[in-house]
Design an enzyme around this catalytic site. Structure first.
Site, PDB file in Angstrom:
ATOM      1  N   ASP A 198     -49.482 -11.716  -1.376  1.00  0.00           N
ATOM      2  CA  ASP A 198     -49.923 -11.727  -2.618  1.00  0.00           C
ATOM      3  C   ASP A 198     -50.758 -10.305  -2.767  1.00  0.00           C
ATOM      4  OD1 ASP A 198     -51.862 -12.503  -0.608  1.00  0.00           O
ATOM      5  OD2 ASP A 198     -53.186 -12.773  -2.095  1.00  0.00           O
TER       6      ASP A 198
ATOM      7  N   GLU B 220     -54.648 -14.233   0.452  1.00  0.00           N
ATOM      8  CA  GLU B 220     -55.617 -13.481   0.973  1.00  0.00           C
ATOM      9  C   GLU B 220     -56.360 -12.629   0.179  1.00  0.00           C
ATOM     10  OE1 GLU B 220     -57.485 -10.007   2.974  1.00  0.00           O
ATOM     11  OE2 GLU B 220     -56.157  -9.950   1.317  1.00  0.00           O
TER      12      GLU B 220
END
Length: 469
Positions: free
Chosen positions: A106, A172
């Site tokens: 991500d 994250e």
């Protein structure tokens, strides 16, 4: 000759050649991944994160090294479904160790596209850098693992004994909210002797860094109230303390005159650092003319081993909407970096106690939305750490630096808690010009190549038992 018994020099040469030959394909696959706007924040379309996860799944399956690669989602402590992450597991043969490889797919939002020199999600090579959101943080980490595994497979053969686990996280950049439940659910598939976290940086493009210290972090909101409602400043100003005055006085109590943290109970870690020129650091930080550095001691000690407090947001009337009134309520968001060696719960208690004890004029204060992540210290004398330093030295052909990071990676504490016997190695694919989280993020391709080679060397040597010697 059994390729697993190659002499050390031949092994290094073969891995070096394989990594070099694989770079065009690695860059192409990294570019494809960058094109997917996998922003994990709640306000963004989760379909893009799912598409990114599916893409990484295919990359891992294409290695042919894993019996299965699965995408999973788990709920966080508040019952919110987390973003999709991936788990791949290749069991070790008897007598061989296991390594878990971590990265995240991500990315941060791109921000204002007008501040980018190239389109945020159209990978663009300029000189020796690949530009695009996530090109470094941390899609380069994903590809560094995959490319290192492919080099290992092609040089040692597919039947090597090392166990390999891969965990590619999907949130994250959104706080790793479901990280702990994810680890707990897949503990058997992710348990390892060593864990490589490819999500850090290097001192420069020619020097590798093994991150040996991370500051912890606690964030919270402070709300200050002094009035039932706003009043005309001409009617009551000068006698009635407004919330803005009280908040300014409270916030100022966080620091000494030179900008050092003044909160009783927050500690400083003691460790040696190499001297760094303050003038060079000022240039790196792009300080404006005449602006002074804060705190004291060596620059890197201030960044790595001392606590810091930053006010990152204020809810207050904007200048455009300012009226002649006394504010009744002001709210701020505070981020405090905790020195390695301090328990984050103790730090959070010290901060909350300080806020309540320093509320001026009897103002009502509330601390809310507390979030915490522990600091991290590496045992650099551990066998895996020593082997990684040696592998970095050979891959980069220079002495690696043992660095700290002023920032925090809170999920490291989850790894420590779930796998207390594993050595955790935080490696980097970034450099000071990467601009992670900022406009014009980029990945230096020479750094990427050397990072891949260092990891491939480590994996080959680790499975040969060199860490135990």
């Amino acid at each position: 000759m059994n390729e697993q018994n190659l002499p050390a020099d031949d092994l290094e040469r073969a891995l070096r050649d394989r990594v070099e030959l694989g770079m065009p394909a690695t860059i192409a696959r990294l570019s494809d991944l960058v094109r997917i706007p996998s922003v994990s924040w709640d306000a963004f379309d989760p379909a893009h994160v799912r598409a990114s996860a599916e893409h990484v799944k295919q990359l891992l399956e294409d290695t042919g090294m894993f019996p299965k690669v699965e995408i999973h989602q788990h709920e966080d402590a508040e019952g919110r479904l987390g973003q999709p992450g991936l788990v791949a597991h290749r069991p070790a043969r008897e007598g061989f160790p296991t390594v878990t490889l971590y990265a995240h797919h991500d990315v941060q939002p791109e921000g204002n596209p007008e501040t980018w020199n190239t389109p945020p999600y159209e990978p663009t090579i300029i000189g020796d850098r690949l530009y695009g959101r996530g090109s470094s943080d941390d899609k380069a980490g994903v590809l560094s693992h995959i490319a290192a595994l492919e080099a290992l497979r092609d040089v040692l053969g597919e039947d090597f004994g090392l166990g390999i686990n891969v965990f590619i996280e999907g949130e994250e950049e959104n706080g790793s909210r479901s990280f702990a439940p994810f680890l707990a659910a897949h503990a058997d598939e992710l348990r390892a002797d060593a864990i490589i976290v490819a999500d850090s940086d290097n001192p420069d493009t020619e020097t590798p860094g093994l991150t040996v210290a991370l500051r912890g972090n606690t964030t919270f909101d402070i709300t200050v109230r002094t009035l039932e409602h706003a009043w005309h400043s001409g009617m009551f100003g000068g006698a009635v303390p407004d919330a803005m005055l009280a908040m300014i006085r409270l916030l100022n109590s966080f620091w000494t005159e030179d900008g050092s943290v003044a909160v009783e109970g927050l500690i400083t870690h003691s460790a040696e650092v190499e001297a760094r020129s303050e003038d060079e650091f000022r240039k790196e930080a792009e300080l404006l003319d005449g602006v002074q550095l804060i705190s004291s001691g060596p620059v890197d000690a201030r960044l790595w081993y001392q606590p810091s407090i930053t006010v990152t947001g204020i809810d207050a009337p904007t200048v455009a909407n300012a009226s002649n009134t006394l504010s009744s309520e002001i709210k701020v968001h505070v981020s405090c970096r905790i020195a390695p060696g301090q328990d984050v719960d103790a730090a959070a208690e010290a901060l909350e106690r300080h806020v309540r004890e320093h509320a001026p004029f009897g103002a009502h204060v509330e601390v809310s939305n507390l979030d915490k992540g522990n600091a991290f210290l590496v045992d650099v004398d551990g066998p895996a750490a020593q082997l990684m330093l040696a592998s970095m030295r050979d891959a980069w052909e220079t002495e690696p630096a043992k660095t700290g990071i002023g920032g925090s990676i809170p999920f490291i504490a989850d790894f420590v808690r779930e796998f207390p016997d594993a050595e955790i190695l935080v490696t980097g694919i970034e450099d000071p010009q990467t601009m992670a989280h900022s406009p014009n993020e980029s990945q230096h391709l020479g750094v990427l190549r050397r990072a891949i080679l260092a990891e491939a060397l480590f994996l080959a040597r680790y499975q040969r038992g060199e860490a135990a010697r």
